[in-house]
Design a protein around this motif. Sequence first.
Motif, PDB file in Angstrom:
ATOM      1  N   ILE A   1      -9.337  34.995 111.738  1.00  0.00           N
ATOM      2  CA  ILE A   1     -10.162  35.726 110.771  1.00  0.00           C
ATOM      3  C   ILE A   1      -9.262  36.654 109.941  1.00  0.00           C
ATOM      4  O   ILE A   1      -9.354  36.703 108.707  1.00  0.00           O
ATOM      5  N   SER A   2      -8.355  37.378 110.612  1.00  0.00           N
ATOM      6  CA  SER A   2      -7.439  38.294 109.896  1.00  0.00           C
ATOM      7  C   SER A   2      -6.587  37.539 108.885  1.00  0.00           C
ATOM      8  O   SER A   2      -6.367  38.012 107.769  1.00  0.00           O
ATOM      9  N   LEU A   3      -6.098  36.365 109.278  1.00  0.00           N
ATOM     10  CA  LEU A   3      -5.234  35.602 108.352  1.00  0.00           C
ATOM     11  C   LEU A   3      -6.039  35.076 107.165  1.00  0.00           C
ATOM     12  O   LEU A   3      -5.517  34.977 106.053  1.00  0.00           O
ATOM     13  N   GLY A   4      -7.303  34.762 107.400  1.00  0.00           N
ATOM     14  CA  GLY A   4      -8.167  34.351 106.287  1.00  0.00           C
ATOM     15  C   GLY A   4      -8.377  35.500 105.304  1.00  0.00           C
ATOM     16  O   GLY A   4      -8.301  35.322 104.088  1.00  0.00           O
TER      17      GLY A   4
ATOM     18  N   THR B   1     -29.052  30.810 119.107  1.00  0.00           N
ATOM     19  CA  THR B   1     -30.259  31.233 118.394  1.00  0.00           C
ATOM     20  C   THR B   1     -30.570  30.284 117.233  1.00  0.00           C
ATOM     21  O   THR B   1     -31.370  29.369 117.369  1.00  0.00           O
ATOM     22  N   THR B   2     -29.872  30.488 116.112  1.00  0.00           N
ATOM     23  CA  THR B   2     -30.205  29.691 114.921  1.00  0.00           C
ATOM     24  C   THR B   2     -29.453  28.370 114.871  1.00  0.00           C
ATOM     25  O   THR B   2     -29.775  27.504 114.052  1.00  0.00           O
ATOM     26  N   GLY B   3     -28.416  28.247 115.711  1.00  0.00           N
ATOM     27  CA  GLY B   3     -27.553  27.064 115.620  1.00  0.00           C
ATOM     28  C   GLY B   3     -26.401  27.343 114.658  1.00  0.00           C
ATOM     29  O   GLY B   3     -26.567  28.109 113.698  1.00  0.00           O
ATOM     30  N   ILE B   4     -25.243  26.735 114.919  1.00  0.00           N
ATOM     31  CA  ILE B   4     -24.072  27.059 114.090  1.00  0.00           C
ATOM     32  C   ILE B   4     -24.053  26.278 112.777  1.00  0.00           C
ATOM     33  O   ILE B   4     -23.387  26.657 111.835  1.00  0.00           O
ATOM     34  N   GLY B   5     -24.847  25.199 112.711  1.00  0.00           N
ATOM     35  CA  GLY B   5     -24.800  24.329 111.534  1.00  0.00           C
ATOM     36  C   GLY B   5     -25.146  25.044 110.235  1.00  0.00           C
ATOM     37  O   GLY B   5     -24.580  24.760 109.194  1.00  0.00           O
ATOM     38  N   ARG B   6     -26.070  26.029 110.307  1.00  0.00           N
ATOM     39  CA  ARG B   6     -26.480  26.712 109.069  1.00  0.00           C
ATOM     40  C   ARG B   6     -25.317  27.504 108.458  1.00  0.00           C
ATOM     41  O   ARG B   6     -25.354  27.884 107.302  1.00  0.00           O
ATOM     42  N   HIS B   7     -24.282  27.782 109.260  1.00  0.00           N
ATOM     43  CA  HIS B   7     -23.083  28.462 108.753  1.00  0.00           C
ATOM     44  C   HIS B   7     -21.973  27.443 108.449  1.00  0.00           C
ATOM     45  O   HIS B   7     -21.372  27.454 107.388  1.00  0.00           O
ATOM     46  N   THR B   8     -21.729  26.558 109.420  1.00  0.00           N
ATOM     47  CA  THR B   8     -20.565  25.663 109.292  1.00  0.00           C
ATOM     48  C   THR B   8     -20.728  24.687 108.126  1.00  0.00           C
ATOM     49  O   THR B   8     -19.738  24.275 107.530  1.00  0.00           O
ATOM     50  N   ARG B   9     -21.975  24.336 107.812  1.00  0.00           N
ATOM     51  CA  ARG B   9     -22.202  23.346 106.741  1.00  0.00           C
ATOM     52  C   ARG B   9     -21.736  23.841 105.375  1.00  0.00           C
ATOM     53  O   ARG B   9     -21.526  23.063 104.465  1.00  0.00           O
ATOM     54  N   TRP B  10     -21.571  25.178 105.219  1.00  0.00           N
ATOM     55  CA  TRP B  10     -21.137  25.729 103.933  1.00  0.00           C
ATOM     56  C   TRP B  10     -19.622  25.871 103.849  1.00  0.00           C
ATOM     57  O   TRP B  10     -19.087  26.265 102.807  1.00  0.00           O
ATOM     58  N   ALA B  11     -18.946  25.597 104.961  1.00  0.00           N
ATOM     59  CA  ALA B  11     -17.504  25.891 105.013  1.00  0.00           C
ATOM     60  C   ALA B  11     -16.677  24.957 104.134  1.00  0.00           C
ATOM     61  O   ALA B  11     -16.852  23.740 104.178  1.00  0.00           O
ATOM     62  N   ASP B  12     -15.758  25.558 103.348  1.00  0.00           N
ATOM     63  CA  ASP B  12     -14.718  24.752 102.694  1.00  0.00           C
ATOM     64  C   ASP B  12     -13.613  24.469 103.699  1.00  0.00           C
ATOM     65  O   ASP B  12     -13.000  23.414 103.693  1.00  0.00           O
TER      66      ASP B  12
ATOM     67  N   GLU C   1      -6.305  37.940 104.830  1.00  0.00           N
ATOM     68  CA  GLU C   1      -5.024  38.165 104.152  1.00  0.00           C
ATOM     69  C   GLU C   1      -4.833  37.227 102.976  1.00  0.00           C
ATOM     70  O   GLU C   1      -4.153  37.557 102.016  1.00  0.00           O
ATOM     71  N   ARG C   2      -5.426  36.064 103.077  1.00  0.00           N
ATOM     72  CA  ARG C   2      -5.310  35.105 101.968  1.00  0.00           C
ATOM     73  C   ARG C   2      -6.417  35.321 100.929  1.00  0.00           C
ATOM     74  O   ARG C   2      -6.591  34.517 100.039  1.00  0.00           O
ATOM     75  N   GLN C   3      -7.136  36.379 101.102  1.00  0.00           N
ATOM     76  CA  GLN C   3      -8.204  36.768 100.157  1.00  0.00           C
ATOM     77  C   GLN C   3      -9.281  35.686 100.054  1.00  0.00           C
ATOM     78  O   GLN C   3      -9.857  35.469  98.987  1.00  0.00           O
ATOM     79  N   ALA C   4      -9.543  35.032 101.186  1.00  0.00           N
ATOM     80  CA  ALA C   4     -10.649  34.073 101.232  1.00  0.00           C
ATOM     81  C   ALA C   4     -11.921  34.823 101.648  1.00  0.00           C
ATOM     82  O   ALA C   4     -11.860  35.959 102.111  1.00  0.00           O
ATOM     83  N   THR C   5     -13.064  34.172 101.486  1.00  0.00           N
ATOM     84  CA  THR C   5     -14.303  34.692 102.074  1.00  0.00           C
ATOM     85  C   THR C   5     -14.360  34.117 103.487  1.00  0.00           C
ATOM     86  O   THR C   5     -14.215  32.907 103.666  1.00  0.00           O
ATOM     87  N   VAL C   6     -14.522  34.996 104.463  1.00  0.00           N
ATOM     88  CA  VAL C   6     -14.411  34.546 105.856  1.00  0.00           C
ATOM     89  C   VAL C   6     -15.693  34.858 106.613  1.00  0.00           C
ATOM     90  O   VAL C   6     -16.252  35.949 106.480  1.00  0.00           O
TER      91      VAL C   6
ATOM     92  N   ARG D   1     -11.171  30.814  96.291  1.00  0.00           N
ATOM     93  CA  ARG D   1     -12.514  30.276  96.034  1.00  0.00           C
ATOM     94  C   ARG D   1     -13.118  29.608  97.274  1.00  0.00           C
ATOM     95  O   ARG D   1     -14.159  28.977  97.193  1.00  0.00           O
ATOM     96  N   SER D   2     -12.465  29.782  98.438  1.00  0.00           N
ATOM     97  CA  SER D   2     -12.950  29.087  99.641  1.00  0.00           C
ATOM     98  C   SER D   2     -13.718  29.988 100.593  1.00  0.00           C
ATOM     99  O   SER D   2     -13.400  31.168 100.754  1.00  0.00           O
ATOM    100  N   LEU D   3     -14.693  29.373 101.255  1.00  0.00           N
ATOM    101  CA  LEU D   3     -15.349  30.002 102.409  1.00  0.00           C
ATOM    102  C   LEU D   3     -14.698  29.409 103.659  1.00  0.00           C
ATOM    103  O   LEU D   3     -14.753  28.189 103.880  1.00  0.00           O
ATOM    104  N   ILE D   4     -14.072  30.289 104.446  1.00  0.00           N
ATOM    105  CA  ILE D   4     -13.490  29.853 105.715  1.00  0.00           C
ATOM    106  C   ILE D   4     -14.452  30.270 106.824  1.00  0.00           C
ATOM    107  O   ILE D   4     -14.769  31.452 106.954  1.00  0.00           O
TER     108      ILE D   4
END
Length: 316
Positions: A183-186, A203-214, A188-193, A166-169
């Motif tokens: 990324i490959s190991l994520g 460009t857009t800044g990394i925050g718009r992606h990293t802020r959603w990370a579990d 393998e654990r069947q996470a969303t990566v 249920r995690s976003l890595i």
Amino acid sequence: MSAQVIDGRACARALKQSLEADVAGLRGEGLGIGLATVVVGDEYSSGAYERRLRRLADELGVPYFPQALPPDAAQDELLARIGELNVDPSVSGILVLRPLPAHIDEAAVFRAIDPRKDIEAVHPENAGLLALGVPRFVPSTAASCFHLLDTWLDSVGEDRADFYHRSLIVVVGRSNNVGKPAISLGYERQATVQSVDEWADRTTGIGRHTRWADVLIVAAGKAGLIKAEHVSENAVVIDVGINAATGADGTVHMVGDVDYDSVAPRVRAITPVPGGVGPVTDVWLLRNTVTAARLLAGLSIDEARPALPRTLLEAS
Ligand code: NAD
């Protein structure tokens, strides 16, 4: 709320203890376990890593064969040295330290390593096996990130599979040696990566992606890249970065890619720098050296990799 600190040193000690018994048993059976490192030039970071591995090999009773070549060594000389290590029965694992001088073709050097002794999985055969989810060796830094996560999950009583499913890595940085294996190991654990690189930052800044990370794994090599505004309150943060910083008094110390002071009070758990990913990475490399010795002797390597999920254990 302040984050739980994921203690890499304690984790490394436990891993080292289990490896000690393994090394003693296998050497008693006459197995050729040995680590060879190859350093070209006098890069400070390579020298520091080499010294740590030398000490650890010594503590574990693993014979150690350091190879040092001058900065202007010809590529053919380096390839010849790797050829000698490939056929040396006392060497089970070969690590060529990066960075290599600019006149050397890194890919050609990695292709020259016997894949059965390629403990950082830099040979295309091993990188391919990892990408396919059936690794022979898991590169030590990415392995360390997930070993720390797995150990932390166990310590807080969370089911690993349920957590990863249920995690976003989000992995920041996409190098062949850290970001891509993570990324490959994520997967393998069947996470969303999700993979974020400097182009997103520009460009857009990394925050718009990293802020959603579990789970946020940061391997960019940029001190203080991740700040409080880049993380969610429930995130588990794994800081791979190693950067030199000069304090107000002029002394140099090591910092990660995460601005620890602003991020730690906000998130659920975090690895410190130093004392997080690094110590486990070192032990994992020695562990891969032992795995290589098993492989070369025709033994099963399943029992050498208990920290990996089921699908990886099924690899031959
Ligand atoms: P690298 O330079 O090969 O790759 C860095 C990656 O980060 C690249 O994909 C780059 O495009 C990306 N990046 C750079 N700036 C970025 C930004 N602003 N936003 C997003 N992405 C960005 O480095 P590496 O070998 O992958 O190592 C990364 C860091 O991890 C370094 O600090 C290194 O010293 C450290 N490291 C630590 C360990 C350990 O055991 N703790 C092991 C290996 C590397």
